[in-house]
Design an enzyme around this catalytic site. Structure first.
Site, PDB file in Angstrom:
ATOM      1  N   HIS A 141       5.666  -8.425  -3.877  1.00  0.00           N
ATOM      2  CA  HIS A 141       4.297  -8.729  -3.443  1.00  0.00           C
ATOM      3  C   HIS A 141       3.909 -10.182  -3.691  1.00  0.00           C
ATOM      4  O   HIS A 141       3.186 -10.475  -4.641  1.00  0.00           O
ATOM      5  CB  HIS A 141       3.297  -7.830  -4.190  1.00  0.00           C
ATOM      6  N   GLU A 151       1.746 -11.734  -2.356  1.00  0.00           N
ATOM      7  CA  GLU A 151       0.289 -11.886  -2.190  1.00  0.00           C
ATOM      8  C   GLU A 151      -0.479 -11.733  -3.505  1.00  0.00           C
ATOM      9  O   GLU A 151      -1.648 -12.087  -3.578  1.00  0.00           O
ATOM     10  CB  GLU A 151      -0.235 -10.878  -1.151  1.00  0.00           C
ATOM     11  N   GLY A 203       0.863  -1.178   0.000  1.00  0.00           N
ATOM     12  CA  GLY A 203       0.000   0.000   0.000  1.00  0.00           C
ATOM     13  C   GLY A 203       0.893   1.218   0.000  1.00  0.00           C
ATOM     14  O   GLY A 203       2.017   1.159  -0.501  1.00  0.00           O
ATOM     15  N   ARG A 220      12.971   3.982  -0.608  1.00  0.00           N
ATOM     16  CA  ARG A 220      11.579   4.016  -1.088  1.00  0.00           C
ATOM     17  C   ARG A 220      11.547   4.260  -2.588  1.00  0.00           C
ATOM     18  O   ARG A 220      12.410   4.969  -3.117  1.00  0.00           O
ATOM     19  CB  ARG A 220      10.813   5.161  -0.424  1.00  0.00           C
ATOM     20  N   ARG A 258       6.208  -0.090  -7.817  1.00  0.00           N
ATOM     21  CA  ARG A 258       6.788   1.121  -7.217  1.00  0.00           C
ATOM     22  C   ARG A 258       7.537   0.727  -5.943  1.00  0.00           C
ATOM     23  O   ARG A 258       7.363   1.308  -4.871  1.00  0.00           O
ATOM     24  CB  ARG A 258       5.704   2.156  -6.909  1.00  0.00           C
ATOM     25  N   CYS A 309       6.531  -4.735   0.828  1.00  0.00           N
ATOM     26  CA  CYS A 309       6.575  -3.425   0.178  1.00  0.00           C
ATOM     27  C   CYS A 309       6.413  -2.291   1.191  1.00  0.00           C
ATOM     28  O   CYS A 309       7.343  -1.985   1.912  1.00  0.00           O
ATOM     29  CB  CYS A 309       5.540  -3.369  -0.946  1.00  0.00           C
TER      30      CYS A 309
END
Lengths: 290, 189
Positions: free
Chosen positions: B169, B171, B47, B106, B134, B79
């Protein structure tokens, strides 16, 4: 390209449960980020002002968008006109994170939307119903939002569009498999997308609410109706205390079923944007691009 | 086994589906009262880290969750979750849980055009799909941190004790092996 589409759908997944805010200056972008926006939409004029000014409304000045990209670390989105694939190419050239092919701007093409499969950057598109949503997805949109009626501060049309989409989704889910072929014909969309919705009970991409959200309660209403996140355009920077209102809307979206908390968040927010009622609108932006 | 998933913003639903498919019981943390329920492990999803960090603090979740992590509750961040766990960010002044002694960059691969998919080795698992959105990466890690995966020479997965941080990710890829790895951590295997 298939891979790129997956990556673009995935970025929308990361935005879920969040609020995307319209901003017109780097300063507003910083306020939005500070208030908890998960992304900002960079545009020269917010929809309420576009509505007030009239005339042709176009993609924003790239220099202005770049200023906002430099001001924040969260994703930056920008709008291009419906069908204006060159404006979209320019936005891709300045490495925008998401393009909104938006009915808020004057349409550049009254028949064709942009072939979004030809782009590497992701697109979000507005929709009033399931047919529009699936047509945009077929053209390559990797995120959908309700059209609502931008710049009005009146949530009624976003509610109508979200209810319509959710109800049509439930209808597809309840159908026999052999009825799906006819459903695809009636919705004017490809069968495989209809089949996906039937099997999964949702769109194949993330679905946000947009258009007319002005209060924490409006945002929570859209979430309870099935939105996965919320765009707030004019509602924040047309209000009395943008930073406070923005932060309250962010929290209301996270805890959208906690009425006690949302009641607290709604206290002393200052004046909401004045708004225009549905019956008083001269220009229905939601009728642009079907 | 019960896993709590931080659900203030981001792709928590994907983590929940993945954990449930592996037989874990799952619930969401959105406000302080949710922490009354006991749990064996915690997931910090992808997120926007700025949003999640702000909501954690303003909803009063930050300190109690930090205490749980510091007292040894297994935690798995992806992330944005990795950013929340890091000791230091090289291009941002914020520090959140300070639970994993690594320095994280980041948006290390730039804007969305820099997002990519790769298949690389994950220590103890083998080659797995990795989706970077990102994404951040780990620039440097303390000596006692176990480096679990690297892509193009950058660290993308690391663990120390009860803390697992990953810049991609798992997931969203339909491959459950990293979640299985975390559930094994929770079970103390």
């Amino acid at each position: 390209m298939e891979n790129r589409y997956e990556l673009n759908k995935n970025l929308a997944q990361m935005l879920k449960g969040g609020v995307i805010m319209d901003v017109t200056t780097p300063e507003q972008a910083r306020i939005a980020q500070e208030a908890g926006a998960c992304a900002v939409m960079a545009l020269e004029r917010i929809p309420a002002d576009i509505r007030a000014a009239g005339g042709v409304s176009r993609m924003s000045d790239p220099a202005m968008i770049k200023g906002i990209q430099e001001a924040v670390s969260i994703p930056v989105m920008a709008k291009c006109r419906i069908g204006h694939f060159v404006e979209a190419q320019l936005l891709e050239a300045i490495e925008i994170d998401y393009i909104d092919e938006s009915e808020v701007l004057s349409p550049a093409d009254d028949k064709y939307h942009i072939d979004k499969t030809k782009f590497k950057v992701p697109f979000v598109c507005g929709a009033k119903d399931l047919g529009e949503a699936l047509r945009r997805i077929n053209e390559g949109a990797s995120m959908i939002r309700t059209k609502g009626e931008p710049g009005t501060g009146d949530v009624v049309q976003a509610v109508r569009h979200m209810r319509m989409m959710q109800s049509e989704i439930r209808r597809l889910v309840s159908m026999r498999e052999d009825e799906l072929f006819d459903a695809a014909k009636l919705l004017q969309v490809p069968y495989d997308l209809v089949k996906y919705v039937h099997d999964n009970g949702k769109l194949p991409v993330v679905n946000f609410a947009a258009g007319g959200v002005a209060t924490p309660a409006d945002a929570a209403l859209m979430m309870q109706l099935g939105a996965e996140g919320v765009f707030v355009g004019s509602g924040i920077f047309k209000s009395g205390n943008p930073a406070k209102r923005a932060a309250a809307i962010v929290k209301a979206v996270t805890n959208y079923t906690d009425a006690k908390l949302i009641a607290q968040l709604s206290e002393n927010l200052g004046e909401a944007m004045v708004g225009i009622n549905e019956q008083e609108i001269e220009l229905l932006m939601a009728e642009r691009g079907k | 086994m019960t896993i709590a998933v931080l659900a203030v913003q981001g792709d928590f639903a994907e983590h929940e589906a993945m954990l449930e498919s592996l037989g874990a019981e799952v619930f969401e943390i959105r406000e302080l009262s949710d922490l009354d329920r006991p749990f064996d492990g915690l997931v910090l999803p992808g997120g926007e880290s700025t949003v999640q960090g702000k909501l954690l603090r303003e909803l009063g979740l930050f300190e109690p969750i930090r205490e749980r992590i510091m007292s040894g509750t297994p935690v798995f961040g992806t992330c944005a979750g990795l950013i929340l766990l890091a000791k230091r960010l090289s291009n941002d002044d914020n520090v959140y849980f300070d639970a994993l002694p690594v320095t994280v960059r980041r948006n290390a691969y730039g804007r969305q055009l820099g997002s990519f998919y790769a298949e690389e080795e994950f220590k103890g698992i083998g080659k797995i799909p990795m989706t970077f959105i990102r994404a951040p990466y780990i620039e440097s890690a303390a000596e006692d941190v176990d480096i679990l995966a690297q892509v193009d020479g950058n660290i993308v997965a690391a663990r120390r004790g009860n803390v697992l941080g990953i810049s991609f990710h798992p997931e969203v890829d339909g491959d459950t092996s990293v979640h299985r790895y975390f559930l094994d951590m929770v079970e103390g295997k």
